[in-house]
Design a protein around this motif. Structure first.
Motif, PDB file in Angstrom:
ATOM      1  N   GLN A 106      10.280   2.922  30.624  1.00  0.00           N
ATOM      2  CA  GLN A 106      10.193   2.799  29.174  1.00  0.00           C
ATOM      3  C   GLN A 106      11.407   3.475  28.511  1.00  0.00           C
ATOM      4  N   SER A 154       9.012   8.156  42.885  1.00  0.00           N
ATOM      5  CA  SER A 154       8.338   8.566  41.649  1.00  0.00           C
ATOM      6  C   SER A 154       6.903   8.043  41.659  1.00  0.00           C
ATOM      7  N   ALA A 198       3.049  -1.953  26.870  1.00  0.00           N
ATOM      8  CA  ALA A 198       4.254  -1.129  27.004  1.00  0.00           C
ATOM      9  C   ALA A 198       5.404  -1.687  26.170  1.00  0.00           C
ATOM     10  N   ASP A 222       2.472  -1.194  32.100  1.00  0.00           N
ATOM     11  CA  ASP A 222       1.144  -1.118  31.490  1.00  0.00           C
ATOM     12  C   ASP A 222       1.030  -2.121  30.348  1.00  0.00           C
ATOM     13  N   GLU A 255       6.679   4.548  35.199  1.00  0.00           N
ATOM     14  CA  GLU A 255       6.406   3.779  33.980  1.00  0.00           C
ATOM     15  C   GLU A 255       7.112   4.418  32.781  1.00  0.00           C
ATOM     16  N   GLU A 256       6.964   5.718  32.682  1.00  0.00           N
ATOM     17  CA  GLU A 256       7.545   6.439  31.554  1.00  0.00           C
ATOM     18  C   GLU A 256       9.077   6.364  31.577  1.00  0.00           C
ATOM     19  N   LYS A 286      10.891   0.179  37.052  1.00  0.00           N
ATOM     20  CA  LYS A 286       9.685   0.874  37.523  1.00  0.00           C
ATOM     21  C   LYS A 286       9.563   0.735  39.038  1.00  0.00           C
ATOM     22  N   ALA A 311       3.603   6.364  39.994  1.00  0.00           N
ATOM     23  CA  ALA A 311       3.587   5.212  39.094  1.00  0.00           C
ATOM     24  C   ALA A 311       3.690   5.609  37.621  1.00  0.00           C
ATOM     25  N   ALA A 312       2.950   6.634  37.239  1.00  0.00           N
ATOM     26  CA  ALA A 312       2.947   7.019  35.820  1.00  0.00           C
ATOM     27  C   ALA A 312       4.327   7.504  35.381  1.00  0.00           C
ATOM     28  N   ALA A 313       4.968   8.300  36.243  1.00  0.00           N
ATOM     29  CA  ALA A 313       6.304   8.800  35.907  1.00  0.00           C
ATOM     30  C   ALA A 313       7.311   7.658  35.889  1.00  0.00           C
TER      31      ALA A 313
END
Lengths: 203, 212
Positions: free
Chosen positions: A70, A60, B65, B62, A66-67, A52, A62-64
């Motif tokens: 993941q 990027s 997660a 998060d 994070e995704e 991340k 933060a939300a992207a």
């Protein structure tokens, strides 16, 4: 002066966390062999926040990031059978997965172009001149990077975090284009020489 | 002036880092697939990426997660093995195999060209060039970044022979007169920039005929 990998690591205790790079390699192998969820959790805790971080450094949101982090770790689970610790460290391998997913998400061309980077390492008993002996040792690579002068290190780092031409890097650094290229080139040659010498492969 | 037949270290680093433009990455990946001896540079680049990853200052994920990821582990991946498009050519080197291709088009005597659809960066795109044995390119100047990798066959220039896997970065200051010397046609993949000029010394003969 020739340092062995283990010595190199001991010289820099700040990078010796409780868990070593080899332990992370083992986690990937345990996932491949046993679908080991505990190993996955260990990898997730270490690498997801770092993937991340790297993605955010690359621009990027933060939300992207994070995704994608993941998704990267989920790919580690699915692709664990492709990991070959003789060819790459888990760090380099996970970096490669994150890189491919990022390219895919940016729709910059077709990620299938890069797919070979993950699978090549798995098959082929590679020809001796086709592998960088020592590259699979994450601690050795980090030790090599500490031998770079700050200019070389900065130029090499910028190549990772800037979707831009060397011309733009040269403007950002305020040095001529040729200087940027030379710093990257000499830095890369220095890293390779250090890594190969250390494993005795360059005799 | 570039006598080497492989991409520069800085281009290989950008490839490994994932910051090279898509068209350039296709040509570099093709070279790497055909020339194993260049791969250590790409391995080194990824190893550096791994080191940067290890040393990154973590940004916390998060809450939840990890549990969310654990819950997804047994869900099969949706598209792990993409089916190659119908127009793909499975006989090409691996990096090109999954890419859709445009039709072959005649582009001058003994010369055919087809688009590799997908990798684009502004005006820069990828094409395959097929040039017949003995075909000689007329002198022609050009501009823009032009990368070429020979997939099969060979051509020769003042710099010598370029054969399978060889990578050429065109020098805009120099004009050459390359000629296909293999008994079979010479097949190349090239990244070309701009509208007017085709890539590589070989591509130069196409310029009067082809608008890409």
């Amino acid at each position: 002066m020739v340092m062995h990998a283990t010595q190199a690591a001991h010289h820099h205790p700040r990078n010796r966390a409780v868990t070593t790079s080899r332990d992370f390699d083992d986690c990937v192998l345990r996932i491949a062999a046993d679908r080991d969820r505990e190993a996955f959790a260990t990898l997730f805790d270490h690498y997801a926040p770092r993937v991340k971080a790297l993605l955010m450094r690359s621009g990027s949101p933060a939300a992207a990031a994070e995704e994608l982090a993941q998704e990267t770790l989920l790919s580690v689970w699915r692709k664990a059978h492709l990991f070959n610790p003789e060819r790459a460290s888990s760090a380099a391998w996970i970096f490669t997965i994150a890189r491919n997913l990022r390219i895919d998400s940016l729709r910059r061309g077709d990620a299938s172009v890069y797919a070979a980077d993950l699978s090549l390492a798995a098959d082929e008993p590679a020809q001796p001149d086709a592998i960088l002996s020592g590259a699979q040792d994450a601690e050795l690579v980090r030790a090599a990077m500490r031998t770079l002068n700050p200019d070389q290190a900065r130029a090499i780092e910028m190549a990772f975090f800037h979707e831009q031409t060397h011309t733009q890097i040269s403007q950002a650094l305020g040095v001529p284009l040729g200087t940027v290229k030379a710093r990257i080139r000499f830095g890369m040659m220095k890293l390779r020489a250090f890594i190969e010498r250390d494993v005795g492969g360059a005799a | 002036m570039s006598l080497r037949r492989q991409p520069s270290e800085e281009r290989l680093l950008a490839y490994a880092a994932g910051t090279l433009s898509a068209p350039e990455a296709v040509v570099v990946a093709t070279h790497l697939a055909l020339k194993p001896e260049t791969r250590p540079w790409a391995d080194l680049g990824r190893a550096v990426g791994g080191a940067l990853l290890d040393e990154a200052e973590p940004v916390p994920m998060d809450v939840g997660a990890r549990d969310a990821a654990l819950a997804l582990l047994d869900t099969p991946a949706a598209n792990d093995k993409p089916i190659p498009p119908e127009s793909a050519d499975l006989s090409l080197p691996e990096p090109l195999r999954g890419l859709p291709l445009g039709p072959w088009r005649w582009a001058g005597p003994g010369v055919h060209v087809r688009n590799v659809i997908g990798p684009r960066d502004g005006d820069c795109r990828v094409v395959l060039l097929r040039i017949a044995p003995g075909q000689c390119a007329p002198r022609h100047t050009h501009g823009g970044v032009e990368l070429t990798c020979v997939i099969s066959g060979a051509y020769t220039t003042e710099d010598g022979v370029f054969a399978q896997g060889d990578f050429e970065e065109a020098d805009p200051k120099v004009t050459h007169q390359p000629r296909v010397i293999s008994e079979e046609a010479c097949l190349c993949v090239a990244a070309l920039d701009g509208q007017i000029v085709l890539p590589g010394r070989l591509g130069r003969l196409l310029a009067p005929f082809v608008k890409l």
